[in-house]
Motif scaffolding. Structure first.
Motif, short mmCIF file in Angstrom:
data_model
loop_
_atom_site.label_atom_id
_atom_site.label_comp_id
_atom_site.label_asym_id
_atom_site.label_seq_id
_atom_site.Cartn_x
_atom_site.Cartn_y
_atom_site.Cartn_z
N CYS A 131 0.86 -1.31 0.02
CA CYS A 131 -0.18 -0.08 0.01
C CYS A 131 1.00 1.23 -0.01
O CYS A 131 2.17 0.88 0.04
CB CYS A 131 -0.87 0.14 1.37
N ALA A 132 0.22 2.23 0.02
CA ALA A 132 1.10 3.57 -0.35
C ALA A 132 1.92 3.93 0.97
O ALA A 132 1.59 3.70 2.05
CB ALA A 132 0.20 4.89 -0.28
N SER A 160 3.57 5.91 3.82
CA SER A 160 3.48 7.19 4.61
C SER A 160 4.73 8.14 4.65
O SER A 160 5.85 7.98 4.57
CB SER A 160 3.16 6.52 6.08
N GLN A 195 -0.02 1.43 -4.87
CA GLN A 195 0.11 2.71 -4.37
C GLN A 195 -0.97 3.61 -3.88
O GLN A 195 -1.03 4.89 -3.80
CB GLN A 195 1.07 3.51 -5.47
N THR A 196 -2.18 3.10 -3.75
CA THR A 196 -3.25 3.81 -3.00
C THR A 196 -3.15 3.66 -1.63
O THR A 196 -2.54 2.79 -1.15
CB THR A 196 -4.55 3.23 -3.85
N ARG A 197 -4.04 4.48 -1.09
CA ARG A 197 -4.06 4.51 0.56
C ARG A 197 -4.07 3.23 1.02
O ARG A 197 -3.40 2.82 1.77
CB ARG A 197 -5.10 5.37 1.02
N GLU A 202 -9.71 -1.45 4.74
CA GLU A 202 -9.83 -0.45 5.72
C GLU A 202 -10.16 -1.04 7.18
O GLU A 202 -11.14 -1.85 7.36
CB GLU A 202 -10.96 0.50 5.55
N TYR A 242 -1.05 4.91 9.40
CA TYR A 242 -1.49 3.80 9.17
C TYR A 242 -2.75 3.29 10.11
O TYR A 242 -2.80 2.09 10.01
CB TYR A 242 -0.53 2.73 8.95
N TYR A 279 -5.69 3.49 9.76
CA TYR A 279 -6.57 3.19 8.84
C TYR A 279 -6.54 1.40 8.60
O TYR A 279 -7.35 0.88 8.10
CB TYR A 279 -6.90 3.94 7.56
#
Ligand SMILES: [Fe+2]
Length: 296
Positions: free
Chosen positions: A163-164, A166, A187-189, A195, A242, A244
Motif C-alpha cells: 500500500c502507499a 506514509s 500505491q493507493t491509501r 480498511e 497507518y 486506517y
C-alpha cells in the motif's frame, strides 16, 4: 567465535547501533507520545535526514530500494519455516552475542549487555514478568545478520508493503526507486488491504521483528507479541501513521508497544550488567514461558 561487522557497499553500517542512534535523534525522549508536539514541522523531519551520517543515509536508501512486496514474500518463505536451528532462548542470546562491531570492546557493550539492561530497567520499574522477558529477548531476531542477511533486511524502522508509503517514514524520497512505486495496485491509501481489517492481515517490511514474532508466537501473552512484532514500526507507534489499517485490538495493543518503546530506545547505559548475578533470575523467567528449545 565472533562475527565482526565491517562496512561494505551492501552493508554500510559499521555498527547496528548507528541506526538506533539516528532513531534517538529522530524520536527524542520527551516527545514519546503521539501528537504531543503539534508544532513539529515537516522541515524538522528533514533536518534529521540532513544531519544523518552517510552510512545511515545509505542504509535507508538500500532499505527503501529493496524492501518490495515481492522481496518480503521471498524472505518469509525463506525464514518463516524456521528450519535453520533448534536452540534455547539462552543459546540464541549467546549466538546473537557473537555479532560484534569494529569499535573498542573495552568500552562497548555486547548485544547481550544491551538486552539485559533493557530487561533490568523494566524489572526495576515493577512491570510484569512477561514484560521483563520481552525486554530480554525482543532483539533476538537480529541473528538474521548471522545468517548472512544484509543490514537493511534486519534492522531499521518497518512499514507496510502493498500500500502507499506514509510520509512519516524516514527518508521517504528513497521509495521512488522501489519497484512497488511503479505498481499502481500498491500505491493507493489501502493498496491490497481492507480498511480497519487489522495489522495481522498486513505484510510488513522484512526484519528482526517479524522473524522473532514467528519464533515466539506460541509462548507469550498477546501484549508481548505486539511489542516484539511492532517495536520497529515507528511511523505507527510514534507518529500515528497507518491507523486506517488497524482494528480496535491493534489500537488497544499499541498502548503496550508505546509503553515498551522508551525501554528499547533510551535505557542504554555504560555500566555492564553482572551476568553471573542475573543469570538465575533469567533462567527461571525463560523456563516459565518457553520450552527447552525453539525452532529458529
Ligand atoms: Fe529491535
Amino acid at each position: 567465535m565472533s562475527h565482526a561487522i565491517s562496512p561494505t557497499e551492501s552493508q554500510p553500517l559499521e555498527n547496528l547501533d548507528e541506526v538506533e542512534d539516528f532513531m534517538k535523534e529522530r524520536y527524542p525522549e520527551n516527545e514519546s507520545l503521539v501528537g504531543t508536539n503539534p508544532n513539529k514541522k515537516e522541515e524538522q523531519f528533514r533536518d534529521y535526514e540532513h544531519t544523518a551520517r552517510p552510512s545511515v543515509r545509505e542504509f535507508y536508501r538500500l532499505n527503501h530500494l529493496y524492501q518490495s512486496f515481492d522481496f518480503v514474500q521471498e524472505k518469509r518463505r525463506e525464514f518463516l519455516p524456521r528450519s535453520r536451528r533448534e536452540m534455547s532462548i539462552w543459546e540464541a542470546l549467546e549466538f546473537l552475542n557473537t555479532l560484534v562491531d569494529d569499535s573498542d570492546p573495552d568500552t562497548d557493550l555486547s548485544q547481550l549487555d544491551h538486552l539485559l539492561q533493557t530487561a533490568e530497567q523494566i524489572r526495576k520499574d515493577g512491570h510484569p514478568r512477561w514484560f521483563i522477558l520481552t525486554g530480554l529477548i525482543h532483539d533476538l531476531g537480529k541473528i538474521l545478520c548471522l545468517y548472512g542477511e544484509p543490514q537493511w533486511a534486519v534492522v531499521g524502522d518497518t512499514f507496510p508493503v502493498g500500500c502507499a508509503y506514509s510520509d512519516k517514514i524516514v527518508f521517504p524520497k528513497f521509495f521512488a526507486e522501489n519497484p512497488d512505486s511503479q505498481n499502481p495496485l500498491y500505491q493507493t491509501r489501502l493498496g491490497i488491504y481492507e480498511e480497519n481489517k487489522g495489522l495481522d492481515s498486513v505484510t510488513m517490511s522484512w526484519g528482526h521483528d517479524e522473524y522473532l514474532y514467528h519464533v515466539t508466537k506460541d509462548y507469550l501473552p498477546e501484549e508481548a507479541l505486539y511489542m516484539i512484532r511492532y517495536h520497529s514500526f515507528y511511523p505507527a507507534h510514534r507518529d500515528g501513521a497507518y491507523s486506517y489499517l488497524m482494528n480496535d485490538q491493534d489500537r488497544k495493543m499499541f498502548d503496550w508497544v508505546r509503553k515498551f518503546n522508551p525501554y528499547d530506545l533510551y535505557t542504554k547505559s555504560h555500566t555492564r550488567p553482572n551476568l553471573k548475578e542475573l543469570r538465575p533470575f533469567y533462567d527461571d523467567l525463560i523456563s516459565e514461558y518457553f520450552p527447552p528449545t525453539l525452532k529458529w
